[in-house]
Design an enzyme around this catalytic site. Structure first.
Site: not given
Lengths: 79, 1292
Positions: B1268-1269
């Site tokens: 994920m970011h």
């Protein structure tokens, strides 16, 4: 034999291994350990005692107080 | 499914998804073409059906079930849903004229269910009535999981029946379902509640010590597009036992069932399992009667106590599950994210165990109804479902991910699990219950019976005598040009036997033989046997000290040796040198009996003391007669003898030719290690049968001398034969290849497998038992395990050794009574194995080849198998090494195959093994080091570079730091002077603690920056000793990893918060050669003015990097906003005519993306701080003021919260300002390559794609990463990304 609030309390207490005094009218029954399956058994017992109510309707409410006021008593008064 | 966000929602009355739906939306968005979330079922309706009534009932049900009218599409701010009344889409399909109406109906259902839906344009639900015959109908229901869950489906299905029955009876219709808006109301209430926060905290605390979740199969548990299914009805007797047990112990039968299935699954994952328990999430909620998607999955660890009565662990487990249900509204998807369990190998739970008491066939007036579930959602691993209840019967289904399980696996679980449940309930405890089912145990016994074969009860001496009599003139032994006929062999061995008998040799006595390979050697061995004694081979290459120890144990009556080797022995040893062997004489009369000792071979003991294995004639006769028969050995064969006599493979090399009339060809001494000499010998003597230890075979195949050889049979044993070796063998050599397996303790070999050119087995099995032999795989409690489950290998049958010479204690330990066959013995081979479905045994490595890391039991053999199965390595050995920090790490030693690349190998095995089993380092070797026996020499494996040997902490400051490191990082032993604080498990929070503790102990505050810059203990100590006070870690340049001036350093630019600490993991992975700097925002110091724009900020950074490195190139990288700044710096450098190096964005998107958005209000900006500190901002919506956010951070256990007030003020200021500046920035083009590491698991809500940079770089190189970011600077991501970055930097 008619269903009373105290009989319901006693039945619930037995189903979840508590003393009836431990079940307050506004306690969240799921939090006390009542699961859907135990609830279904209870509703079936209460149907045997003359109650006409949907299991799902019980499940919509979280407390014994609500059951009595919203599910059982309206039924009783309609009869 | 429409995830593109191009659907026009403006005219629709849309609303957001509930949390329950969101998880599914993202799962579907990850794989839009996957139809697995189409849940479906059909009712089998038998009897006189009123078709118009059914159609009406269906229409009424659809009309009142709002969830069935849902549509879904991606909106600008995330997914949206709306209702589109779409009544009466009920197909009635008449198949009465079809030749096979049932098959046709099922095919049409399948075709519909297998179709990915476009939920923006078509309804989530479809219904069809199939008319198969006058009294036979199928009612098909299919609804996308986003719209409904299992209980919702029950409500809808029952409602169809209620309407139908009411129509038929002329009764009033049932009261309609409550409105779907209740689902949104409940969701909104929960989202806003304190309870949600508390639930999340409860779960995070509960799962802090969650064992690694795996299922019975290893591999990446991500749902395929379909699943495998096996189902059956549970026996009435099992249901009765379940009911009795549950009632007796006042437990809910669903809990008992769930717990026992968990116990079964635990058998497949090292004694504990983490299962997922679906939770309907309706009790006490206003959605109890509303068809909708509400269910959740609750992770539940099951750690059964096998010895306890079932109720003693089931009751606490049931209590735990009850407790979990109280917190059951907190979404498992969030929990997985909270715990950083991302990617297919880091999981929150393994198999699902789903007990559905309410899922019974509905009532339809006048009809018999059967319920058939077609699909109930994603199947990541296994889903074990029980539908129904003890009164109406329980249907048991096993659904499995076909990427992980074969149909045979699924059938196995489906047949075995009910047997396990029944046996557990019968015994009242788990310990007596084998995992294998009675049928599987019977099949294993049948294989044992099938291996029985009549063998004469005789001795080697008699068999050889018969052969001598049959072919006296045939060549028996060849050594170079010297050839002995069988008659020569007879005569020479007889005279020597006579002398040995005179020296005291006879049954039960031992004669040692220490000779180089020569024609004397087989004569000597046979002579010992003919004297009735057992021979004891001694390797002249072994150290005299070891030979002395063996001599002391064995006390031989004579030692056959040569003049050259006599010096190996004590002066008083009873030597009989070749030169002194008699030239005439006769063999002693009388023969050894089948139960007499034939030979003693010493093997290494685990304690270092050699153990003498005593093999009797009966055992080795069985082995040799089996081999002669199985491989049709005849006098036409020439068998090469090249194995040292101390290795039991030599036993068949010597004696198989003597009993089969074949020619024994002795290789020259030392030839067994020389591929060229071996190939010459094979060609020159026309060898037809020979043996290789697999690692020697590898070397032999690598030699040009082996090309084009032709033989009849080549046998491998002694080590694991790999598929690669098999395939290379067949590409170079024309011969049968056979894999044999056996320990010295069981007369050479006990199993066989033909490794033919057609064999594609991977791993290659050790195969099937030889005659009169049993191979059984038992668990740690000696219970049979089913095919596919690893266990300990036990050997039984006639070939077992008598025991260890003079070591009854060791004999009793390893040769044990067979628990299932009284009177018989089993030998504990010390090997791990599993059975294949065909009964072949697969060797998995030594059982002591098992390590524990982080408390997890790891079979190193399993990792080795995974490595070779990638095809990237020919051979692999994995060991757990302790590096200088005292922490064991896995190191893989590989012999590379074409295409080998360490990162690729790590990625590929990471896809099939849990993360904790992926080696921390790889060492490529041209060949694995081998001992003189040709076996792997583990001691000779070199240390990987990270395992620099560490000296102990010495100076007082070092010793203090070692104590503090150990205290703060909970190290079992103090680290060495080279221990790196972060490599030892430190993070920024513990770094703050370290600084505080140092200040307490010394009164001197070293500053956090010092720890970041000098995490290595000795260097930090040196800094402290110098009285050096590093910065507070907030300065604009922070050295994260030290290194040489060249190659060019890397500058990591801070994200929005202005701090660069988050890059410490990445810096550690990158460090060692070059310097790695973090650029931090000057505005962290409230004294400094804030920059006027990002261009100004970038110019400031350029000045700073030029201050530490006057000439380029300067490699630039940054995460999030850091990547934006990197691009700006690169463009400016270009304008200045200066060379940027690599320009790397870690999931950054150009400033344009945010321009249109309103500037964040100050509170939103503050909330970004929560994300920086590692909290989920959405979980703390109540923190709506600066004071609340800061107070929250102060309470928490985060480095940010531990910052001095002034610094925290600086961070708050920087976050707010940077977000504003980003919106005002207009990028200019950088005429070079922008390297973009994309957080491929993220950005489902808004479409952020690297191509957005297209106008601002000449080229964009995209590397997808499974994160994920928010996780792009995590240790896991850093480990994956760093090697890529290093290659990019070194390529520029």
């Amino acid at each position: 034999m008619t269903l009373t609030l105290e009989r319901m309390r006693a039945d619930i207490a037995q189903a979840i291994d508590l003393d009836p005094s431990e079940i307050g009218d506004s306690d969240n029954l799921a939090d006390l350990g009542l699961d859907s399956l135990r609830l279904m058994r209870l509703v079936m017992e209460w149907e045997g005692a003359g109650l006409k109510a949907d299991f799902g309707l019980f499940a919509e409410y979280a407390t014994l107080g609500e059951w009595w006021a919203q599910v059982v008593r309206p039924e009783g008064s309609a009869a | 499914m429409n995830i593109a966000g191009d659907f026009d929602l403006s005219a629709k009355d849309t609303h957001a998804l509930t949390e329950a739906q969101e998880g599914l939306w993202y799962a579907q968005a990850l794989d839009p073409a996957n139809p697995i979330l189409n849940t479906g079922q059909y009712l089998e309706l038998t009897g006189p059906l009123d078709l118009p009534a059914l159609e009406l009932a269906l229409r009424r049900t659809i009309a009142e079930s709002q969830c069935l009218q849902l549509r879904f599409a991606q909106g600008p701010d995330g997914p949206r849903q709306w209702q589109e009344p779409d009544l009466a889409r009920v197909a009635t399909i008449d198949l009465r004229d079809h030749p096979d109406p049932q098959a046709e109906a099922l095919a049409r259902m399948r075709a519909d269910s297998d179709r990915p839906l476009d939920l923006a344009h078509e309804p989530a639900a479809a219904f069809a009535i199939f008319v198969l015959g006058p009294d036979r109908h199928f009612l098909y229901e299919r609804v996308h999981h986003l719209a409904i869950d299992g209980y919702g489906m029950v409500l809808v299905t029952n409602r169809i029946g209620e309407h139908y029955s009411a129509i038929l009876r002329g009764a009033p219709a049932p009261a309609p379902f409550p409105p779907l808006s209740r689902a949104d109301d409940e969701d909104a209430a929960y989202r806003a509640s304190d309870r949600r926060t508390q639930d999340g905290e409860w779960w995070r605390a509960r799962l802090a010590d969650l064992p690694e979740a795996t299922g019975p199969a290893q591999g990446r548990a991500v749902s395929a597009h379909r699943f495998l299914r096996e189902s059956r009805w549970l026996d009435a007797s099992l249901i009765a036992a379940l009911g009795d047990f549950s009632d007796t112990h006042r437990l809910g039968w669903p809990d008992v069932l769930t717990g026992l299935v968990g116990a079964y699954l635990a058998r497949f994952s090292g004694g504990q399992a983490v299962i997922g328990v679906p939770f309907m999430a309706r009790m006490g909620r206003k959605i109890a009667r509303v068809p909708c998607m509400a269910m959740n999955v609750l992770p539940q660890a099951v750690r059964p106590d096998e010895d306890a009565a079932l109720q003693d662990w089931l009751a606490p487990l049931a209590a735990e599950m009850r407790e979990a249900r109280k917190h059951g509204l907190y979404r498992s998807e969030y929990l997985r994210r909270d715990l950083g369990l991302i990617g297919g190998t880091r999981r929150l739970y393994g198999p699902l165990v789903n007990v559905q008491p309410f899922d019974r066939p509905p009532h339809f007036e006048g009809l018999q109804v059967g319920l058939h579930i077609l699909g109930a959602g994603a199947v990541d691993d296994l889903t074990v479902t029980f539908r129904g209840d003890p009164q109406s019967g329980i249907l048991f289904e096993v659904d499995a991910n076909p990427d992980l399980y074969s149909p045979a696996d699924v059938a196995g679980h489906c047949a075995r699990l009910p047997e396990f449940l029944a046996a557990a309930l019968r015994h009242g405890a788990l310990a007596p219950v084998p995992t294998a089912s009675p049928a599987e145990i019977a099949a294993q016994d049948a294989r044992r019976d099938a291996a029985r074969h009549p063998v004469p009860d005789t001795t080697l001496v008699e068999l050889i005598a018969a052969q001598i009599a049959a072919t006296p003139d045939a060549p028996a032994v060849r050594f170079g040009d010297e050839v002995l006929s069988f008659a020569d062999l007879d005569r020479r061995s007889a005279t020597l036997a006579g002398r040995l008998a005179a020296m005291g040799a006879g049954p039960g006595r031992i004669v040692a033989v220490a000779l180089e390979r020569s024609a004397h050697l087989p004569v000597a061995l046979l002579a010992v046997l003919r004297a009735g004694a057992g021979y004891l081979p001694l390797d002249p290459d072994h150290p005299p000290e070891r030979i002395a120890r063996i001599m002391a144990q064995a006390r031989p009556v004579a030692v056959l040796t040569s003049d050259d080797l006599a010096g190996l022995f004590a002066p008083d040893a009873p030597l009989l040198r070749v030169a002194d062997w008699p030239q005439s004489g006769t063999a002693p009369t009388g023969c050894p009996a089948p139960g007499d000792m034939a030979y003693v071979i010493f093997t290494s003991g685990s304690t270092g003391e050699p153990k003498g294995v005593v093999i009797e004639h009966r055992a080795i006769v069985n082995r040799l007669l089996w081999m002669a028969d199985h491989y049709a050995v005849t006098p036409a064969d020439r068998i090469l003898q090249k194995t040292p006599a101390t290795f039991d493979v030599s036993v068949w090399e010597f004696f198989l030719p003597m009993i089969a009339g074949a020619e024994l060809v002795m290789a020259a001494p030392g030839a067994h290690r020389d591929p060229v000499a071996l190939a010459q010998a094979i060609r020159r003597h026309g060898i037809t049968v020979m043996h290789f230890v697999p690692s020697m075979l590898s070397a032999f195949l690598a030699s040009s001398a082996s090309q084009g050889l032709a033989l009849r049979c080549v046998f491998c044993s002694g080590e694991e034969l790999t598929p690669d070796q098999r395939d290379r063998f067949h590409s170079r050599i024309r011969a049968e290849l056979h894999n044999l397996y056996g320990p010295t303790e069981a007369a050479v070999d006990v199993s066989w497998w033909p490794a033919t050119p057609q064999d594609r087995s991977n791993p290659l099995p050790i195969g099937f038992p030889v005659w009169n032999t049993e191979l059984c795989v038992l668990d740690d409690r000696m219970r049979p395990v089913p095919a596919g489950l690893a266990g300990n290998l036990y050997l039984g049958g006639v070939q077992l050794a008598r025991g260890y010479l003079g070591r009854d204690d060791l004999t009793a330990e390893r040769f044990i009574a067979d628990p299932r066959h009284p009177g018989e013995r089993l030998y504990a081979a010390g090997d791990l194995a599993r059975l294949r479905d065909d009964g072949a045994v697969v060797y998995l490595g030594r059982s002591d080849h098992q390590v524990k890391l982080r408390g997890l039991r790891i079979e190193l053999g399993e990792i080795e198998a995974a490595i070779t199965q990638t095809g990237l390595a020919r051979e692999a050995v994995v060991i757990a090494r302790k590096d200088n920090g005292g922490e064991a790490r896995l190191v893989a030693y590989v012999v590379p195959a074409p295409g080998y690349d360490p990162d690729r190998l790590a990625l590929e095995i990471g896809a099939v093994l849990p993360a904790y089993m992926v080696p921390a380092a790889q060492v490529a070797l041209e060949a694995l080091p081998v001992t003189s026996n040709g076996k792997l020499d583990r001691k000779a494996l070199p240390a990987p570079h990270f395992a620099a040997t560490g000296r102990d902490a010495e100076t007082p400051t070092e010793r203090m730091l070692a104590r503090l490191y150990a205290e703060i990082l909970h190290l079992p032993t103090p680290p060495s002077a080279e221990g790196d604080f972060f490599a030892l498990g430190g993070d920024s929070l513990s770094a703050v603690r370290l600084v505080q503790r140092i200040a307490e102990e010394t009164g001197q505050d070293p500053g956090l920056g010092t720890v970041f810059e000098h995490p290595v203990l000795s260097l930090l100590a040196a800094m402290l000793d110098r009285g050096g006070q590093g910065g507070d870690g907030l300065g604009p340049l922070l050295l994260l990893a030290d290194g040489a001036e060249e190659p060019a350093p890397l500058f990591l630019i801070h994200p929005a918060g202005g701090l660069g600490w988050g890059y410490r993991h990445l810096a550690r992975e990158l460090g060692g050669t070059r310097k790695v700097w973090a650029l931090q925002h000057p505005g962290l110091d409230p004294e400094n003015a804030l920059p006027g724009g990002l261009d100004a900020l970038a110019r400031d950074y350029i000045a700073r990097i030029r201050a530490v490195r006057p000439d380029g190139p300067w490699h630039l990288a940054g995460w999030s906003v850091g990547g934006i700044v990197a691009q700006i710096m690169a463009a400016i450098l270009q304008d200045m005519g200066l060379p940027a190096g690599a320009v790397i964005a870690l999931d950054s998107y150009p400033a344009d993306v945010w321009r249109a958005e309103p500037e964040p209000d100050p509170v939103e900006a503050l909330r970004a701080l929560l994300a920086i500190a590692g909290y989920d901002p959405d979980a703390h919506r109540d923190l709506d003021s600066r004071a609340a956010v800061v107070a929250f951070l102060r309470q928490g256990d985060t480095a940010l919260g531990a910052l001095p007030e002034r610094a925290l003020d600086g961070v708050v200021r920087v976050v707010t300002d940077t977000n504003r500046l980003v919106r005002h920035h207009h990028h200019r083009r950088y005429d070079g390559t922008l390297i973009h590491f994309r957080a491929a698991l993220d950005h489902k809500e808004r479409r952020l794609v690297p191509e957005m940079w297209a106008d601002y770089a000449r080229k964009i190189q995209v590397i997808d990463t499974p994160f994920m970011h928010s996780g792009m600077s995590s240790p896991e991501a850093s480990r994956l990304i760093a090697p890529h970055i290093l290659r990019l930097l070194d390529g520029t």
